[in-house]
Design a protein around this motif. Structure first.
Motif, short mmCIF file in Angstrom:
data_model
loop_
_atom_site.label_atom_id
_atom_site.label_comp_id
_atom_site.label_asym_id
_atom_site.label_seq_id
_atom_site.Cartn_x
_atom_site.Cartn_y
_atom_site.Cartn_z
N PRO A 184 0.80 -1.24 0.00
CA PRO A 184 0.00 0.00 0.00
C PRO A 184 0.83 1.28 0.00
N ASP A 185 2.02 1.24 0.59
CA ASP A 185 2.80 2.47 0.73
C ASP A 185 4.04 2.50 -0.16
N VAL A 186 4.21 1.51 -1.01
CA VAL A 186 5.43 1.42 -1.80
C VAL A 186 5.52 2.57 -2.80
N GLU A 187 6.74 3.07 -2.99
CA GLU A 187 6.99 4.11 -3.97
C GLU A 187 8.14 3.67 -4.88
N LEU A 188 8.07 4.08 -6.12
CA LEU A 188 9.14 3.80 -7.07
C LEU A 188 10.22 4.86 -6.94
N VAL A 189 11.46 4.42 -6.83
CA VAL A 189 12.61 5.33 -6.87
C VAL A 189 13.46 4.93 -8.07
N ARG A 190 13.51 5.79 -9.05
CA ARG A 190 14.33 5.51 -10.22
C ARG A 190 15.79 5.77 -9.87
N CYS A 191 16.65 4.86 -10.27
CA CYS A 191 18.07 4.95 -9.93
C CYS A 191 18.64 6.31 -10.33
N ALA A 192 19.16 7.05 -9.35
CA ALA A 192 19.71 8.38 -9.61
C ALA A 192 20.93 8.31 -10.52
N GLY A 193 21.73 7.25 -10.37
CA GLY A 193 22.91 7.11 -11.22
C GLY A 193 22.52 6.92 -12.67
N HIS A 194 21.54 6.09 -12.91
CA HIS A 194 21.08 5.85 -14.28
C HIS A 194 20.43 7.10 -14.85
N THR A 195 19.68 7.81 -14.03
CA THR A 195 19.04 9.03 -14.50
C THR A 195 20.06 10.11 -14.83
N LEU A 196 21.13 10.20 -14.02
CA LEU A 196 22.20 11.14 -14.33
C LEU A 196 22.84 10.83 -15.67
N GLN A 197 23.01 9.53 -15.94
CA GLN A 197 23.58 9.15 -17.23
C GLN A 197 22.71 9.64 -18.37
N LEU A 198 21.40 9.52 -18.21
CA LEU A 198 20.48 9.90 -19.28
C LEU A 198 20.37 11.41 -19.46
N CYS A 199 20.87 12.17 -18.48
CA CYS A 199 20.82 13.62 -18.60
C CYS A 199 21.71 14.14 -19.73
N ASP A 200 22.70 13.33 -20.13
CA ASP A 200 23.62 13.79 -21.16
C ASP A 200 23.41 13.07 -22.49
N VAL A 201 23.48 11.77 -22.45
CA VAL A 201 23.28 10.98 -23.66
C VAL A 201 22.46 9.76 -23.32
N ALA A 202 22.04 9.04 -24.34
CA ALA A 202 21.19 7.87 -24.12
C ALA A 202 21.96 6.68 -23.61
N THR A 203 23.29 6.75 -23.69
CA THR A 203 24.13 5.67 -23.19
C THR A 203 25.00 6.19 -22.07
N ARG A 204 25.78 5.32 -21.47
CA ARG A 204 26.62 5.73 -20.33
C ARG A 204 27.78 6.60 -20.82
N TRP A 205 27.91 7.77 -20.19
CA TRP A 205 28.95 8.70 -20.61
C TRP A 205 30.17 8.68 -19.72
N ASN A 206 30.11 8.00 -18.56
CA ASN A 206 31.26 8.08 -17.65
C ASN A 206 32.52 7.49 -18.26
N SER A 207 32.37 6.41 -19.07
CA SER A 207 33.55 5.84 -19.72
C SER A 207 34.13 6.82 -20.73
N THR A 208 33.26 7.59 -21.40
CA THR A 208 33.73 8.62 -22.33
C THR A 208 34.50 9.70 -21.58
N CYS A 209 33.98 10.08 -20.41
CA CYS A 209 34.65 11.10 -19.61
C CYS A 209 36.03 10.61 -19.16
N PHE A 210 36.10 9.36 -18.71
CA PHE A 210 37.39 8.81 -18.30
C PHE A 210 38.36 8.75 -19.48
N MET A 211 37.85 8.40 -20.64
CA MET A 211 38.70 8.32 -21.83
C MET A 211 39.27 9.70 -22.17
N LEU A 212 38.42 10.73 -22.16
CA LEU A 212 38.89 12.08 -22.47
C LEU A 212 39.88 12.58 -21.43
#
Length: 496
Positions: A184-212
């Motif tokens: 009755p009280d459950v709430e959905l919490v979307r993963c903040a890490g995954h949502t942060l990834q989507l703020c820039d591109v549709a795929t994971r950008w952290n590996s791109t950042c590390f590469m640069l």
């Protein structure tokens, strides 16, 4: 040589036989080694392992594989009972879950529980890692989550949230749970890490950042190599070498994205009260790091504006209704570091405080009804504070003259507690907000119950995802025939 070795062992056993306690301790050590280091059970059958014990403890006979499996199963059953008891005594539990595939392409679903115990310690335990043969629909995921919660006897009212990635089936599963009546009280919490990834591109950008970042670190060696005819043809140099503008662009991108990686790492730490810190840190990121300045290049300015827009959109930071009832905001209210909610206007802030008061009052009413069958001690009969203790409490609590220091905490309403809590200026030390609540639980008993309910929620589904790498050590090529039930047991033992 074998005869001499056997003779020596026989003589040693006759003179100093191995005690039963010593045998038991060694066997426990072997079981612990296999469980915690995720070693194959058939390790005990290896010649190398047996030869090692002939040197280390020749009087000890390495147990058979079946004996070790029985010990592992017994340990597994015992730990499950302990986890069950801890969950029963908790105020609430939040679940993180995800799906993954083994080397044999067998699908598994992992579920972890997160809760705060009576000593205000954050607990994170694996509940289940079981094969999922059925289709990965929202309905089937919801059914599996319900089965896990029922197995551990988590009452419906204690199932506070499910943290998942943004996959459509996972989101649908929580919506179905909420409408089922069993959560009755459950709430959905979307993963903040995954949502942060989507703020820039549709795929994971952290590996791109590390590469640069690595590319910029090696800029001059790379440039020297590309301009050296001994290593690079003149015809290739012009196409491979980066222009100054491109190097500057790489630097701008890295500068903008690096704090996002730090934020993701902080929100993914299982011992942190991460949900309560998510919105404050996002707002600080927008206000400081993503604020456009006159010195910004066009690339950096464009990225900053886009990221702010994406953050506001994906977390609905401009939605008035969502902001005042969001679990992120309610958790921030009960984190003494962020309770002033400086990123909200007065109206939204008061509404958020009101929501927390309602929650605390509801939890208090349910708790009071449960306690009526227990201790009926009159709260007024409790030991009264001395004048000196009252002075110390006044100095530490920061209560104003209008507060009645003699009023028992049990008689104050949730609203009164909130007023005092907001005026409280006692600091949160390096031990964090949970340690603060441990020291102040008696002063704010109603709010403390709400704090245990909300501060146990992780901001990311990383805890469940981390099981994938652990499971990779268990379900490897040398154990490709491992039964799914043993995968569940070994993952549980390795993580508990």
């Amino acid at each position: 040589m074998p005869q001499a070795s056997g003779s020596t062992q026989t003589q040693l056993e006759l003179v100093h036989p191995l005690s039963a306690k010593r045998k038991e301790d060694i066997t426990k050590g072997i079981v612990h080694y296999i469980a915690q280091d995720m070693r194959p059970v058939n390790t005990v059958e290896g010649e190398g392992f047996k030869n090692m014990f002939k040197i280390v403890e020749p009087r000890y006979t390495v147990p058979a594989r079946e004996t070790v499996m029985r010990a592992l199963r017994s340990q597994f059953d015992g730990l499950k009972v302990n986890v069950n008891q801890l969950l029963q005594s908790s105020e609430a539990a939040s679940l993180t879950t995800d799906l993954w595939s083994s080397l044999r392409m067998e699908a598994y679903m992992t579920v972890k529980a997160h809760f705060i115990d009576a000593d205000w310690k954050m607990n994170s335990v694996v509940l289940e890692t079981k094969q999922m043969d059925e289709a990965h629909t929202g309905e089937n995921v919801a059914a599996r989550l319900t089965q896990v919660a029922d197995t551990y006897h988590i009452p419906p009212e204690k199932r506070v949230s499910v943290v998942t990635d943004n996959a459509a089936n996972m989101v649908l599963s929580v919506e179905l749970l909420k409408g089922s009546g069993q959560w009755p009280d459950v709430e959905l919490v979307r993963c903040a890490g995954h949502t942060l990834q989507l703020c820039d591109v549709a795929t994971r950008w952290n590996s791109t950042c590390f590469m640069l970042e690595r590319l910029l670190e090696q800029r001059w060696p790379i440039t020297a190599t590309l301009s050296d005819p001994n290593y690079t043809k003149r015809s290739d140099s012009s196409t491979l070498d980066m222009t100054t503008e491109q190097w500057n662009m790489a630097e701008d991108i890295t500068d903008v994205l690096k704090p996002f990686i730090t934020l993701t790492e902080l929100l993914s730490e299982e011992t942190n009260t991460s949900l309560s810190a998510a919105f404050p840190m996002l707002e600080n990121l927008k206000k400081s790091h993503l604020a456009v300045t006159d010195n910004d290049s066009p690339t950096k300015k464009k990225m900053k504006l886009k990221l702010v827009q994406e953050i506001d959109s994906r977390w609905k930071l401009k939605d008035r209704v969502v902001m005042t009832s969001s679990l992120y905001i309610l958790a921030a209210v009960l984190d003494p570091r962020f309770k002033q909610l400086p990123f909200l206007n007065d109206e939204k802030r008061d509404e958020a405080y009101s929501e927390v008061v309602k929650l605390a009052q509801r939890l208090s009413l349910s708790g009071d009804s449960a306690e009526q069958t227990g201790d009926d001690e009159d709260p007024l009969a409790k030991k009264q504070k001395t004048a000196k203790e009252k002075e110390i409490a006044m100095l530490l609590c920061g209560h104003g003259a209008e507060d009645d220091p003699d009023e028992p905490s049990a008689q104050r309403s949730s609203c009164d507690e909130m007023k005092d809590y907001l005026k409280d200026r006692s600091k949160v030390d390096t031990a964090g907000p949970l340690a603060w609540w441990k020291n102040n639980e008696e002063r704010y008993p109603r709010l403390a119950r709400a704090a245990k309910r909300l501060l146990c929620i992780p901001a990311t589904s990383t805890p469940a995802e981390r099981i994938f790498s652990k499971a990779g050590f268990i379900v490897n090529k040398s154990r490709s025939c491992l039964l799914p039930k043993n995968v569940d047991m070994l993952v549980f033992l390795a993580q508990t």
